[in-house]
Design an enzyme around this catalytic site. Sequence first.
Site, PDB file in Angstrom:
ATOM      1  N   HIS A  15     -22.810   0.425   0.154  1.00  0.00           N
ATOM      2  CA  HIS A  15     -22.578  -1.007  -0.020  1.00  0.00           C
ATOM      3  C   HIS A  15     -21.346  -1.300  -0.893  1.00  0.00           C
ATOM      4  O   HIS A  15     -20.956  -2.460  -1.039  1.00  0.00           O
ATOM      5  CB  HIS A  15     -23.813  -1.685  -0.621  1.00  0.00           C
ATOM      6  CG  HIS A  15     -24.121  -3.005   0.014  1.00  0.00           C
ATOM      7  ND1 HIS A  15     -23.133  -3.900   0.398  1.00  0.00           N
ATOM      8  CD2 HIS A  15     -25.308  -3.586   0.352  1.00  0.00           C
ATOM      9  CE1 HIS A  15     -23.703  -4.973   0.914  1.00  0.00           C
ATOM     10  NE2 HIS A  15     -25.017  -4.811   0.910  1.00  0.00           N
ATOM     11  N   ASP A  60     -20.351  -4.020   4.132  1.00  0.00           N
ATOM     12  CA  ASP A  60     -21.277  -5.138   3.968  1.00  0.00           C
ATOM     13  C   ASP A  60     -22.068  -5.344   5.258  1.00  0.00           C
ATOM     14  O   ASP A  60     -21.770  -4.741   6.302  1.00  0.00           O
ATOM     15  CB  ASP A  60     -20.522  -6.412   3.605  1.00  0.00           C
ATOM     16  CG  ASP A  60     -19.798  -6.280   2.268  1.00  0.00           C
ATOM     17  OD1 ASP A  60     -20.405  -5.742   1.326  1.00  0.00           O
ATOM     18  OD2 ASP A  60     -18.641  -6.715   2.181  1.00  0.00           O
TER      19      ASP A  60
END
Length: 471
Positions: free
Chosen positions: A442, A446
Amino acid sequence: MSDNQKLIDVTMPQLAESLVSATIGKWLKKPGDQVEQYEPLCEVITDKVNAELPSTIDGVMGELLAEEGQTVSVGEVICRIAVPEVSSNATGTGETPVPSSHSSGREHQAATQGAAVSATGEVSAVSENAPMRSRYSPAVQSLAAEHRIDLTAVAGTGNGGRITRKDVLAFLAAGGSAAAAVASAGVSAPARQTAASATPVQAFETVQTELEEPVRQSGLHLSESPRIPTIEVEGGRGSSSEYLIDVTPIRNTIASRMRQSVTEIPHAWTMIEVDVTNLVILRNKLKDEFKRKEGINLTYLAFLMKAVVSAIKDYPIINSVWAVDKIIVKRDINITLAVGTEDSVMVPVIKKADQKNVAGLAREIDELALKTREGKLRLEDMQGGTFTVNNTGSFGSILSYPIINYPQAAILTFESIVKKPVVINDMIAVRSMANICLSLDHRILDGVICGRFLQRVKDNVEGYTPETKLY
């Protein structure tokens, strides 16, 4: 050790550019054992590979300086080998000394079967049979090409007569114009041509030699079959309710890598459902003919991998790694394939997968899976991966949350194909369905970009038709 012997240090080699240490798995020689050139000294664990480290010289095994299970840094001495000392009066007559059968390549790269120009510009004898004589590193080849140097004219001071970058620089400093003297000194044209045309290879890569019987060369040779963990029944407690399993070096490496991945990488996870009905029809149509033609099975994984590679080309950020102050996007798409054995998971790599068709990917998958399960993977088979694919559906999984193969940005799993009732145009139909799961870093990726990537993989998989070509 007798007075006419000397000890040669054996150090942990630089097995790959990115590796700084390795673990001694098991010593195959003990002090006092006779050691022949190319004979394995010990098993080395690195990058999840169980390999054997060969000797570069003949001699007698001396002191072992590293214990089994010990992690050793590159360049650190792990043992010593005793070799005969060359007599100091061997050169007193002015004749060229002949190396003994137990001499090291560093000491005796000069022999009487050829000639080369040393750093001082003098013509010296060099053995064409020196084991490392015609093996040039990329740095040496680049430097030689830049200055148009015939490497057969350079005397090597490295192990086994290997030419180092320092040797080339010394040759240049000495004038570097004595190549013509080599020809007049007796080096034959075929010998020069063979050495000049030798392809550069990494250190410790397997090479072929013309000997009466196969020998272990200066490569990493793996065990014939994967090891099964040793199980020891715990004694002394009067109970058989539990037993112990030794943690192997490979299992310890896996544990360290997994811990590093989940500690450093903020994992996120997403999944998409794919209709693979047309893919099932296509594979059933082609698998028998493909088996007869290629001799291997045509699996669903080859089709999935082709779909993934095509999606990565559309979303290249998926093919990247985190570098603190920047994100490094890899141009080559090298797909890491997770392959399970009895006691571990290996991760061989299909290099430049975007340049292969479905048939080519199927061949690579079969070859790497076979080499993995037989314990014949080479170090280079495990390096350079940029994105990992795991066929967890092969053992019945329908949903999984994979741990990212550090330091890659994502890992994808292909789950079991299951027949389900699906609503199509307000009608219920039985379709072959499968889940595709994606774990992502992350810091780099995304939800939006990964959602689009998975949707593209889905479109590619569902885009297969009975007319799709394998070649």
